[in-house]
Scaffold this motif. Structure first.
Motif, short mmCIF file in Angstrom:
data_model
loop_
_atom_site.label_atom_id
_atom_site.label_comp_id
_atom_site.label_asym_id
_atom_site.label_seq_id
_atom_site.Cartn_x
_atom_site.Cartn_y
_atom_site.Cartn_z
N SER A 104 0.84 -1.19 0.00
CA SER A 104 0.00 0.00 0.00
C SER A 104 0.88 1.24 0.00
CB SER A 104 -0.90 0.00 1.24
OG SER A 104 -1.66 1.20 1.30
N GLN A 105 0.65 2.11 -0.96
CA GLN A 105 1.39 3.37 -0.99
C GLN A 105 1.06 4.19 0.25
OE1 GLN A 105 2.38 7.20 -1.11
NE2 GLN A 105 0.21 6.90 -1.55
N SER A 106 -0.24 4.38 0.49
CA SER A 106 -0.68 5.27 1.57
C SER A 106 -0.56 4.59 2.94
CB SER A 106 -2.14 5.66 1.36
OG SER A 106 -2.96 4.49 1.39
N THR A 109 -5.33 2.41 3.11
CA THR A 109 -6.45 1.82 2.36
C THR A 109 -7.21 0.84 3.25
OG1 THR A 109 -5.30 2.11 0.29
CG2 THR A 109 -7.03 0.43 0.31
C1 BG6 Z 1 -7.01 3.57 -5.09
C2 BG6 Z 1 -6.15 4.63 -5.75
O1 BG6 Z 1 -8.14 4.06 -4.54
O2 BG6 Z 1 -6.19 2.88 -4.15
C3 BG6 Z 1 -5.10 3.85 -6.55
O3 BG6 Z 1 -6.94 5.46 -6.59
C4 BG6 Z 1 -4.29 3.01 -5.61
O4 BG6 Z 1 -4.27 4.74 -7.25
C5 BG6 Z 1 -5.16 2.14 -4.72
O5 BG6 Z 1 -3.43 2.18 -6.38
C6 BG6 Z 1 -4.37 1.54 -3.57
O6 BG6 Z 1 -3.84 2.55 -2.76
P1 BG6 Z 1 -2.70 2.30 -1.73
O7 BG6 Z 1 -2.47 3.60 -1.02
O8 BG6 Z 1 -3.20 1.23 -0.79
O9 BG6 Z 1 -1.51 1.84 -2.48
#
Ligand code: BG6
Length: 369
Positions: A104-106, A109
């Motif tokens: 997860s980037q953020s 999620t």
């Molecule tokens: C989505 C974003 O809602 O979440 C995508 O629009 C992203 O770009 C996906 O890849 C997963 O997000 P994260 O933060 O868990 O990597």
């Protein structure tokens, strides 16, 4: 803050070499790999793992798909890749020897967070691959390997994709070292290639303007297909996702071998098809098969945009456009091939006058289920 770029997405694509270099920094030394972050799991536990499940959503699901090719090859541990929001609703089989890796980037999620919590509560070990220091998902995991892509502002993920694949690859190499499934020389060879990647990425970025022109004359396109095979397949999926997300164009990625089992029916005169072509030096000799796929769809009128290794003469007669990428091994090549697809989506969305950083209906991180 955009540093002279027209959008955050453009800036963040340009930062990909740095994202990779920073994610490697301090983790590869003397031709070997060590992630001290994994000490909290411990070598004994890493040796006893008999299954890895990688969970994520969106782009972070495709990084897992990408890494499966490498982790299984290097460690011989079976890897499953699953959408985080599907995972916990099917009573997945989890034991203390299952390692659930979340991407997860953020790190916020909700779908992925709930998958991690479920895994923990059901006795699995958990590792988080995350780009945001101190986020919730890493706090809920047994260990975390941070990607160091820097803050990603554009909703469509770009530099976090490549950094995430690198972190997963480093995890795979660390595991291979601990479990003794790769020799010292094999690890050193892969490390050398990883270290050379940022410079190779920079040469792909130099083609930004020519890809921009391509996008310019395709602004009226209604549907675009993406084909890839083996390690090039997740990249095809990611190329299609980028186009949907920011250019609102119907796009689909397919495994090239699947073409004849259905998708070839979609081929009609003029339809643009991006093909991620394996290297002619690919040990699996998939190159020939993908070139013959290209011939089949070209004969039905598709316009072929091939992403192929520099000097690959076999694709030239059949491609309308060739986007060359530097020589790299099978598992590294996708990290180069993804860049032209990201640039294409960015420039096509820009040519349509869209806000590339803030696409409609999407949020950077979705903190509801
Ligand atoms: C989505 C974003 O809602 O979440 C995508 O629009 C992203 O770009 C996906 O890849 C997963 O997000 P994260 O933060 O868990 O990597």
């Amino acid at each position: 803050e955009k540093g002279g770029w027209s959008s955050f997405m453009a800036k963040e694509i340009s930062e990909e070499p740095e994202a990779v270099a920073k994610t490697l920094l301090g983790r590869v030394a003397d031709g070997s790999v060590h992630l001290s972050e994994l000490d909290s799991i411990g070598d004994d536990a890493l040796r006893s793992i008999d299954r890895i499940v990688i969970v994520g959503a969106g782009t972070a699901n495709f990084t897992g798909m990408q890494a499966k090719y490498a982790i299984e090859k290097w460690t011989r541990v079976p890897v499953e890749v699953e959408l985080s929001h599907e995972f916990r609703y099917r009573d997945p089989i989890l034991t203390p020897n299952t390692l659930v890796v979340s991407t997860s980037q953020s790190g916020e999620t909700m779908d992925t967070l709930m998958a991690v919590k479920y895994a923990r509560e059901n006795g699995a070990r958990t590792l988080s691959i995350c780009n945001t220091q101190g986020a919730t998902i890493p706090r809920e995991s047994d260990a975390v390997v941070y990607t160091h892509a820097g803050p990603e502002v554009a909703v469509a993920s770009t530099k976090a994709f490549v950094a995430q694949v690198i972190a997963l690859y480093l995890f795979g190499l660390h595991l291979a070292v601990v479990r003794g499934t790769l020799s010292k020389d094999e690890v050193a060879e892969i490390v050398t290639e990883l270290n050379a990647l940022p410079d190779k990425m920079a040469t792909v970025l130099e083609q930004h303007d020519s890809i921009k022109q391509l996008a310019g004359w395709m602004a009226d396109t209604r549907s675009v297909l993406f084909l890839g095979r083996h390690a090039g397949y997740p990249v095809a999926l990611e190329g299609a996702l980028k186009l949907k997300e920011i250019a609102y164009i119907h796009a689909e990625g397919f495994a090239a071998g699947e073409l004849k089992h259905g998708p070839i029916a979609l081929i009609e005169p003029g339809i643009p098809v991006f093909v991620v072509v394996p290297s002619p030096r690919d040990p699996n000799s998939l190159h020939k098969k993908v070139v013959s796929n290209i011939q089949e769809i070209r004969a039905r009128g598709a316009r072929i945009l091939a992403i192929a290794e520099q000097g690959d003469a076999a694709v030239l007669p059949y491609a309308d456009v060739v986007i060359p990428i530097p020589l790299a091994s099978t598992l590294i090549e996708p990290l180069l091939a993804v860049i032209p697809l990201q640039i294409f989506a960015l420039e096509l969305a820009s040519a349509k006058g869209l806000d590339v950083d803030q696409p409609r209906n999407l949020a950077k991180s979705v903190t509801v289920e």
